[in-house]
Design a protein around this motif. Structure first.
Motif, PDB file in Angstrom:
ATOM      1  N   THR A  24      41.069 -71.362 -10.442  1.00 44.22           N
ATOM      2  CA  THR A  24      41.973 -71.120 -11.563  1.00 44.22           C
ATOM      3  C   THR A  24      41.158 -70.696 -12.775  1.00 44.22           C
ATOM      4  O   THR A  24      40.086 -71.249 -13.031  1.00 44.22           O
ATOM      5  CB  THR A  24      42.768 -72.400 -11.895  1.00 44.22           C
ATOM      6  N   THR A  26      41.573 -70.163 -16.927  1.00 47.31           N
ATOM      7  CA  THR A  26      42.378 -70.361 -18.127  1.00 47.31           C
ATOM      8  C   THR A  26      41.564 -69.877 -19.319  1.00 47.31           C
ATOM      9  O   THR A  26      40.390 -70.223 -19.458  1.00 47.31           O
ATOM     10  CB  THR A  26      42.760 -71.839 -18.316  1.00 47.31           C
ATOM     11  N   ALA A  35      45.781 -66.870 -21.503  1.00 45.64           N
ATOM     12  CA  ALA A  35      45.878 -66.413 -20.111  1.00 45.64           C
ATOM     13  C   ALA A  35      45.629 -67.596 -19.188  1.00 45.64           C
ATOM     14  O   ALA A  35      44.844 -68.489 -19.508  1.00 45.64           O
ATOM     15  CB  ALA A  35      44.868 -65.312 -19.822  1.00 45.64           C
ATOM     16  N   SER A  36      46.302 -67.574 -18.041  1.00 42.31           N
ATOM     17  CA  SER A  36      46.089 -68.597 -17.021  1.00 42.31           C
ATOM     18  C   SER A  36      46.502 -68.022 -15.676  1.00 42.31           C
ATOM     19  O   SER A  36      47.614 -67.498 -15.544  1.00 42.31           O
ATOM     20  CB  SER A  36      46.898 -69.854 -17.344  1.00 42.31           C
ATOM     21  N   THR A  37      45.601 -68.113 -14.689  1.00 36.67           N
ATOM     22  CA  THR A  37      45.888 -67.491 -13.400  1.00 36.67           C
ATOM     23  C   THR A  37      45.136 -68.141 -12.251  1.00 36.67           C
ATOM     24  O   THR A  37      44.079 -68.739 -12.455  1.00 36.67           O
ATOM     25  CB  THR A  37      45.539 -65.984 -13.437  1.00 36.67           C
ATOM     26  N   ARG A  38      45.698 -67.975 -11.062  1.00 38.49           N
ATOM     27  CA  ARG A  38      44.993 -68.280  -9.822  1.00 38.49           C
ATOM     28  C   ARG A  38      44.730 -66.980  -9.062  1.00 38.49           C
ATOM     29  O   ARG A  38      44.372 -66.995  -7.896  1.00 38.49           O
ATOM     30  CB  ARG A  38      45.821 -69.230  -8.946  1.00 38.49           C
ATOM     31  N   ASN A  39      44.917 -65.841  -9.744  1.00 41.20           N
ATOM     32  CA  ASN A  39      44.784 -64.529  -9.110  1.00 41.20           C
ATOM     33  C   ASN A  39      43.756 -63.632  -9.797  1.00 41.20           C
ATOM     34  O   ASN A  39      43.899 -62.408  -9.785  1.00 41.20           O
ATOM     35  CB  ASN A  39      46.152 -63.826  -9.098  1.00 41.20           C
ATOM     36  N   ALA A  40      42.744 -64.229 -10.377  1.00 39.33           N
ATOM     37  CA  ALA A  40      41.712 -63.440 -11.061  1.00 39.33           C
ATOM     38  C   ALA A  40      40.850 -62.685 -10.051  1.00 39.33           C
ATOM     39  O   ALA A  40      40.725 -63.078  -8.879  1.00 39.33           O
ATOM     40  CB  ALA A  40      40.828 -64.344 -11.924  1.00 39.33           C
ATOM     41  N   VAL A  54      41.739 -60.916 -15.379  1.00 38.30           N
ATOM     42  CA  VAL A  54      43.005 -61.629 -15.224  1.00 38.30           C
ATOM     43  C   VAL A  54      44.144 -60.613 -15.121  1.00 38.30           C
ATOM     44  O   VAL A  54      44.225 -59.684 -15.931  1.00 38.30           O
ATOM     45  CB  VAL A  54      43.237 -62.557 -16.436  1.00 38.30           C
ATOM     46  N   ASP A  58      49.639 -62.563 -15.907  1.00 41.14           N
ATOM     47  CA  ASP A  58      49.211 -63.917 -16.263  1.00 41.14           C
ATOM     48  C   ASP A  58      48.546 -63.997 -17.633  1.00 41.14           C
ATOM     49  O   ASP A  58      47.896 -64.985 -17.974  1.00 41.14           O
ATOM     50  CB  ASP A  58      48.267 -64.455 -15.182  1.00 41.14           C
ATOM     51  N   HIS A 111      44.567 -55.381 -15.389  1.00 37.98           N
ATOM     52  CA  HIS A 111      43.869 -56.646 -15.571  1.00 37.98           C
ATOM     53  C   HIS A 111      43.149 -56.601 -16.915  1.00 37.98           C
ATOM     54  O   HIS A 111      42.803 -55.522 -17.403  1.00 37.98           O
ATOM     55  CB  HIS A 111      42.821 -56.876 -14.476  1.00 37.98           C
TER      56      HIS A 111
END
Length: 124
Positions: A24, A26, A35-40, A54, A58, A111
């Motif tokens: 993750t 953030t 921004a916050s993601t699990r898909n970076a 990112v 997100d 991104h």
């Protein structure tokens, strides 16, 4: 339409790899999450430190404002920059994006990447 990197024509040994980041990410400006993601995506380029990109989905663009700053990378293309506002403060050009990246790095389209000396990036 093909958009090959002119830099790689001059320096084909310049290595760039892009892989999914497994954790993750953030990004905060002060206490404001921008921004916050699990898909970076993690971009590794030559001898530079890795950079996390990112997905736009997100990134909380309500905390960002497009700036007039533009730069050109011979390996990725033209970058546009975004400034952040939050908690009554601001910081110029904290994030950059490539609207039309070269073919070799097309995965970073849509991104944004952030400067770690201007925001806090928690990656785990």
């Amino acid at each position: 339409m093909s958009n090959p990197s002119p830099g790689l024509k001059r320096d084909p040994g310049h290595a760039i790899t892009i892989t999914p980041y497994p954790g993750t990410v953030t990004v905060k400006f002060g206490e404001v999450v921008v921004a916050s993601t699990r898909n970076a995506l993690e971009l590794k380029e030559a001898t530079y430190p890795p950079v996390l990109y990112v997905p736009f989905a997100d990134i909380y663009f309500e905390h960002l404002l497009a700036s007039d700053t533009k730069t050109r990378c011979p390996f990725k293309g033209e970058a546009s920059y975004w400034s952040v506002t939050g908690q009554g403060e601001g910081e110029p050009d904290v994030m950059w994006t490539y609207a039309h990246p070269y073919d070799e790095v097309a995965r970073i389209k849509d991104h944004g990447a952030f400067y770690p000396h201007k925001v806090t990036i928690d990656a785990g």
